[in-house]
Write an enzyme that holds these catalytic residues in place. Structure first.
Site, PDB file in Angstrom:
ATOM      1  N   ASP A  74      -6.942   5.458   3.814  1.00  0.00           N
ATOM      2  CA  ASP A  74      -7.797   5.945   2.714  1.00  0.00           C
ATOM      3  C   ASP A  74      -9.007   5.038   2.461  1.00  0.00           C
ATOM      4  OD1 ASP A  74      -6.752   8.399   1.802  1.00  0.00           O
ATOM      5  OD2 ASP A  74      -5.274   7.438   0.503  1.00  0.00           O
ATOM      6  N   ARG A  99      -2.496   1.637  -0.993  1.00  0.00           N
ATOM      7  CA  ARG A  99      -3.943   1.371  -0.965  1.00  0.00           C
ATOM      8  C   ARG A  99      -4.309  -0.036  -1.446  1.00  0.00           C
ATOM      9  NH1 ARG A  99      -8.090   5.820  -2.842  1.00  0.00           N
ATOM     10  NH2 ARG A  99      -9.327   4.425  -1.526  1.00  0.00           N
ATOM     11  N   ARG A 145      -4.860   7.535 -12.739  1.00  0.00           N
ATOM     12  CA  ARG A 145      -5.000   6.325 -11.941  1.00  0.00           C
ATOM     13  C   ARG A 145      -5.390   5.120 -12.792  1.00  0.00           C
ATOM     14  NH1 ARG A 145      -5.581   7.560  -6.419  1.00  0.00           N
ATOM     15  NH2 ARG A 145      -4.237   9.328  -5.982  1.00  0.00           N
ATOM     16  N   HIS A 174      -9.056  11.794 -10.425  1.00  0.00           N
ATOM     17  CA  HIS A 174     -10.061  10.753 -10.658  1.00  0.00           C
ATOM     18  C   HIS A 174     -11.216  11.392 -11.427  1.00  0.00           C
ATOM     19  CE1 HIS A 174      -9.099   7.988  -6.949  1.00  0.00           C
ATOM     20  NE2 HIS A 174      -8.786   7.330  -8.058  1.00  0.00           N
ATOM     21  N   CYS A 274     -16.469  10.286  -3.173  1.00  0.00           N
ATOM     22  CA  CYS A 274     -15.375   9.346  -2.899  1.00  0.00           C
ATOM     23  C   CYS A 274     -15.734   8.393  -1.762  1.00  0.00           C
ATOM     24  CB  CYS A 274     -14.095  10.087  -2.516  1.00  0.00           C
ATOM     25  SG  CYS A 274     -13.541  11.292  -3.715  1.00  0.00           S
TER      26      CYS A 274
END
Ligand code: ARG
Length: 281
Positions: A74, A99, A145, A174, A274
């Site tokens: 990611d 992550r 998140r 997000h 992103c």
């Protein structure tokens, strides 16, 4: 509407930090878009990402790249790794252990490239995934998140006023999947934003209505195609290929949409924004 009445949408030069999806894959599921049982074409992801980077270069923007790391599929989603305002860098602390290691690669990049004020958060903070700069205030998302306590931490570290917003739909996990800034505020004009109201709590929706009475409201179809994950330089607006309705409405307001295929990256729940961390000097 006649063309002459449209405000001039003037682009401003941008500096972006990106990370090529060389090791891109969907190996775990940490958002509802990810399905590890579906095939992913890494070369195709790389081609889609390259088209995005090349569009920025054509627009005249500066693009730096962080070297991708094997085992961090990611890492292409650079926006999650820092929030940079006035040259001050606030790094990331990821919620998912898969992550976590990305944050240090980006921190190192900033330190090695001469950024002297680099702070790392103590609270879960997924950076520009959940923070959007309007030129005056930092909009900050929570709900899935970023920890709401990270909002206050960002205010202290970056020295900018923060406005907290609560996300309520797991597909829009997000802030940058539900809102983006078309143009930052100037002395003569307020910030222009696009957002999808249904992604927010009732209270946060009212905050957004107050702050941005002229916002472009995304429809369910716009949001479902990741249309709220756009990147604007004040004139050019990069959107996912499918976000045609939103593109038309932005064109009516004088923006110039560029539709790009990001279908492979969307398999991880990502889009143009992103992949794009903005460095504001
Ligand atoms: N698979 C990644 C995650 O769930 C996608 C991140 C997308 N980045 C973003 N800025 N929304 O964390």
């Amino acid at each position: 509407m006649v063309a002459a009445s449209l405000p001039a949408r003037v682009p401003t030069p941008r500096h972006y930090l990106m990370c090529a999806p060389r090791y891109f894959a969907v190996e775990y599921a940490i958002n509802p878009w990810m399905d590890p049982s579906l095939p992913v074409d890494t070369d195709r992801a790389l081609a889609q990402w390259t088209a995005l980077r090349d569009a920025y270069l054509r627009f005249g923007h500066e693009v730096d790249e962080v070297p991708p790391q094997r085992g961090l599929p990611d890492m292409v989603f650079a926006a999650n790794s820092a929030t940079v305002i006035d040259g001050r860098v606030l790094g990331a602390r990821f919620r998912a252990p898969e992550r976590a290691a990305e944050a240090e690669h980006f921190r190192r990049w900033f330190v090695e490239n001469g950024y002297r004020e680099v702070t790392m958060p103590t609270k879960i903070n997924e950076a520009e995934g959940d923070f959007a700069w309007t030129g005056r205030v930092l909009l900050a998302g929570s709900g899935f998140r970023t920890d709401p306590d990270a909002h206050a931490e960002a205010q202290e570290a970056l020295g900018v006023p923060v406005v907290s917003l609560r996300l309520t739909d797991p597909r829009y996990y997000h802030l940058d999947t539900a809102l983006f800034v078309l143009a930052e505020a100037t002395d003569s004009a307020p910030a222009q934003v696009v957002y999808y109201p249904q992604a927010f709590s009732a209270g946060s929706r009212r905050v957004l209505e107050r702050m941005f009475p002229e916002a472009v409201l995304a429809t369910e179809a716009d949001a479902a195609s990741f249309g709220c994950n756009g990147v604007s330089d004040g004139h050019n607006v990069v959107l996912p290929l499918e976000a045609t309705g939103l593109a038309d409405r932005l064109a009516e307001r004088g923006y110039e949409p560029l539709l790009l295929d990001i279908s492979e990256l969307r398999k991880a729940g990502g889009g143009p924004k992103c992949c794009t961390l903005e460095i504001r000097k």
